[in-house]
Scaffold this active site. Structure first.
Site, PDB file in Angstrom:
ATOM      1  N   ASP A 186      79.665 -22.141 -17.023  1.00 36.46           N
ATOM      2  CA  ASP A 186      80.184 -20.778 -16.896  1.00 36.46           C
ATOM      3  C   ASP A 186      79.366 -19.824 -17.776  1.00 36.46           C
ATOM      4  O   ASP A 186      79.048 -20.129 -18.925  1.00 36.46           O
ATOM      5  CB  ASP A 186      81.649 -20.780 -17.367  1.00 36.46           C
ATOM      6  CG  ASP A 186      82.354 -19.465 -17.104  1.00 36.46           C
ATOM      7  OD1 ASP A 186      82.447 -19.073 -15.932  1.00 36.46           O
ATOM      8  OD2 ASP A 186      82.816 -18.830 -18.074  1.00 36.46           O
ATOM      9  N   GLU A 219      70.693 -39.234 -20.549  1.00 33.69           N
ATOM     10  CA  GLU A 219      71.045 -40.520 -21.188  1.00 33.69           C
ATOM     11  C   GLU A 219      71.998 -41.326 -20.308  1.00 33.69           C
ATOM     12  O   GLU A 219      72.168 -42.514 -20.501  1.00 33.69           O
ATOM     13  CB  GLU A 219      71.788 -40.268 -22.514  1.00 33.69           C
ATOM     14  CG  GLU A 219      70.924 -39.819 -23.652  1.00 33.69           C
ATOM     15  CD  GLU A 219      71.808 -39.355 -24.820  1.00 33.69           C
ATOM     16  OE1 GLU A 219      73.003 -39.729 -24.879  1.00 33.69           O
ATOM     17  OE2 GLU A 219      71.279 -38.609 -25.655  1.00 33.69           O
TER      18      GLU A 219
HETATM   19  C1  NOJ Z   1      82.764 -16.616 -14.517  1.00 34.73           C
HETATM   20  C2  NOJ Z   1      83.952 -17.231 -13.853  1.00 34.73           C
HETATM   21  O1  NOJ Z   1      83.566 -17.674 -12.591  1.00 34.73           O
HETATM   22  C3  NOJ Z   1      85.014 -16.163 -13.813  1.00 34.73           C
HETATM   23  O2  NOJ Z   1      86.102 -16.531 -13.008  1.00 34.73           O
HETATM   24  C4  NOJ Z   1      85.429 -15.873 -15.222  1.00 34.73           C
HETATM   25  O3  NOJ Z   1      86.335 -14.791 -15.227  1.00 34.73           O
HETATM   26  C5  NOJ Z   1      84.227 -15.501 -16.085  1.00 34.73           C
HETATM   27  N1  NOJ Z   1      83.095 -16.343 -15.860  1.00 34.73           N
HETATM   28  C6  NOJ Z   1      84.579 -15.597 -17.544  1.00 34.73           C
HETATM   29  O4  NOJ Z   1      84.696 -16.933 -17.930  1.00 34.73           O
END
Ligand code: NOJ
Ligand code: CA
Length: 561
Positions: free
Chosen positions: A221, A270
């Site tokens: 993310d 790994e």
């Molecule tokens: C991207 C995620 O896909 C989204 O849903 C989220 O709100 C933001 N990152 C923050 O983590």
């Protein structure tokens, strides 16, 4: 699909290619997939019970959005404990069981990792707040005194993606106003300070924790956000969406992130079985995105440039070429996505005006489109996507042709950006409405009969349920199943980056791969083309005579040539 085609399946080639290079990866949004205990929120036991459906659909892997302990300020993208399953989703034993069941069915499992920020309820952040200025835990986040005479102004001008400043002022232990902390997203999502060695150590341990549990990879993310410019200098623009205008941003796509991914790659390597990582990296150019998937970094990066490309033959061709070229330069497979939990479902989005402006993909208020026209175009787009070289990411429900739900009442919306005046528009709930499985009444098998669902499902979804489409020759579910079966068995639809364009006239996109052709009519008029071979699959009805075929607008055909 013909028996002859099945016989041509070349297992030797398939086995020699890394599984992820041409994988079809299906995103599960856990809270909206299947609710086993009837509380209205999907859960891990629910997902487990539906794995046979996914196996039958013909995907290779699932990616699960976060299911970790979280106050759910941003639907789980605010993690309070990275090694615990939130009780709303189940237990760690459920996660282990899910991974085991998936593997038994030949499906791989990718989990979400959220390293840019934690929840404000994470133990480190709670201690940082409780201990006040000078706490060593404050160094693991970005705490700063405010500007202005009394520190009443945020330390810099960075806006939050969700609107408002990217800073919130913390209270001192005695209740007086204190330092500010950085959050590129909601105030409940404080950004980690990745210059602190404890942060890097912690995430290496978290990676190993889930790898030891058997996961096959991670979706990273905000992969472009971890490292901030020294001194946190002002951005000088109004909103984060202007990232693309400022070129080099102090908060995103800093060169330093790549050292982190190199160290993660060593950990992934790994483990046996090619464990992978896919970056959610919003970078200004495809070349900058490609940097995340250099051979010693991550394996894949989402192609948001493609996701934001208009339904226009010239634009699509340009973006497909640019994507393939950028990834080829670093030896990584291209990836293709049309929908996810942050954007308007493509059944709706591809018909909306103004698409194609990068950065606005997630930031546009969805409007109702003619459902039949939306579905026709979405089916054509999905067949195009599944014919492209590289990995394909599908989002739950697109195989049912679900449209965006555009009329959710304000009181049920939960996107944290919804109530903010600026920033991301907050309309992400419309693509997160729970999946209809069967039956005539909500929750359509998402949970027990008569039970709740955390977002209301439209009445029209009875006819879009899995049960309603299963085995129906013209249904979207049948189209996806057939497409995935052809993709698995046709020798031309492997990982090889071999796409060759064929000139097919204005508004028509056509390309060849080994023994395969894909033709897409993106124009507003029917087009008559000479038959290049036998039809493998078509996204909609076509008219044929012995020598020619007429493709109506928004129609894709796959041919064996
Ligand atoms: C991207 C995620 O896909 C989204 O849903 C989220 O709100 C933001 N990152 C923050 O983590
Ligand atoms: Ca539940």
């Amino acid at each position: 699909m013909t028996d002859q085609l099945i016989a041509r399946r070349d297992f030797a080639v398939a086995a020699s290619v890394s599984w992820w290079r041409d994988a079809v990866i299906y995103q599960i949004y856990p809270r909206s997939f299947a609710d086993a205990n009837g509380d209205g929120i999907g859960d891990l036991p629910g997902i487990r019970s539906r794995l046979p459906y996914l196996r039958e659909l013909g995907i290779d892997a699932v990616w699960l959005s976060p299911f970790y302990a979280s106050p759910q300020a941003d639907a789980g993208y605010d993690v309070a404990d990275y090694r615990t399953v939130d009780p709303v989703f189940g237990t760690l034993a459920d996660a282990e069981g899910l991974i085991g069941d998936a593997h038994d069915l030949g499906l791989r499992v990718i989990v979400d990792l959220v390293p840019n920020h934690s929840s404000d309820q994470h133990e480190w952040f709670r201690r940082a707040i409780a201990e006040g200025p000078g706490s060593p835990f404050r160094e693991r986040y970005h705490f700063r005194p405010g500007r202005g005479a009394d520190g009443e102004l945020p330390p810099n001008d960075w806006p939050s993606i969700f609107g408002g400043p990217a800073w919130t002022r913390a209270a001192n232990p005695d209740g007086s106003p204190g330092e500010w902390y950085l959050h590129l997203f909601a105030p409940e999502q404080p950004d980690f300070n990745w210059d602190h060695p404890a942060v890097a150590d912690e995430f290496r341990t978290i990676l190993r924790f889930w790898l030891d549990l058997g996961v096959d990879g991670f979706r990273i993310d905000v992969a472009h956000g971890l490292v901030k410019a020294q001194g946190l200098p002002d951005l000088g623009v109004e909103t984060q969406w202007h990232l693309l205008d400022v070129g080099v941003s102090p908060c995103f796509d800093r060169d330093g992130v790549h050292d982190i991914y190199r160290s993660w790659r060593r950990i992934l390597d790994e483990y046996p079985g090619e464990r992978i990582a896919v970056a959610e990296a919003w970078a200004p150019t495809l070349e900058r995105v490609a940097a995340y998937v250099r051979p010693d970094e991550l394996h894949q990066a989402f192609n948001f440039s493609y996701l934001g490309t208009a339904w226009n033959a010239a634009e699509q061709r340009r973006m497909i070429d640019a994507s393939l070229a950028a990834m080829r330069a670093v030896g990584a497979p291209a990836t293709w996505t049309l929908s996810n939990h942050d954007v308007v479902r493509h059944t709706t989005r591809l018909l909306q005006a103004g698409e194609g402006e990068d950065g606005e993909v997630a930031g546009r208020r969805p409007t109702e489109v003619d459902p039949a026209a939306g579905l026709r175009r979405a089916r054509a787009a999905s067949l195009l996507l599944l014919a492209l070289p590289g990995a394909a990411y599908l989002y739950q429900g697109e195989e049912l042709g679900l449209p965006e739900v555009v009329d959710l009442p304000p009181e049920v919306r939960q996107d944290p950006a919804f109530h903010r005046a600026t920033g991301q528009d907050g309309y992400r709930d419309g693509c997160r409405v729970p999946i209809p499985w069967h039956g005539d009444r909500a929750p359509y098998g998402f949970g027990p009969e008569g039970g709740p669902s955390w977002l209301p499902q439209p009445e029209s979804w009875a006819r879009l349920s899995v049960a309603a489409q299963q085995g129906e020759p013209g249904s979207t579910l049948s189209l996806y199943r057939a497409a995935l079966a052809v993709r698995r068995s046709h020798p031309g639809l492997g990982a090889v980056d071999d796409l060759r364009w064929v000139e097919a006239g204005e508004g028509v996109l056509a390309f060849d791969r080994d023994g395969f052709r894909c033709t897409v009519n993106m124009s507003a008029e029917p087009v008559r083309i000479a038959r290049p071979g036998d039809v493998l699959l078509a996204s909609g009805p076509t008219e044929a005579d012995p020598d020619t075929v007429v493709l109506p607008p928004d129609t894709t055909v796959w041919w064996n040539v």
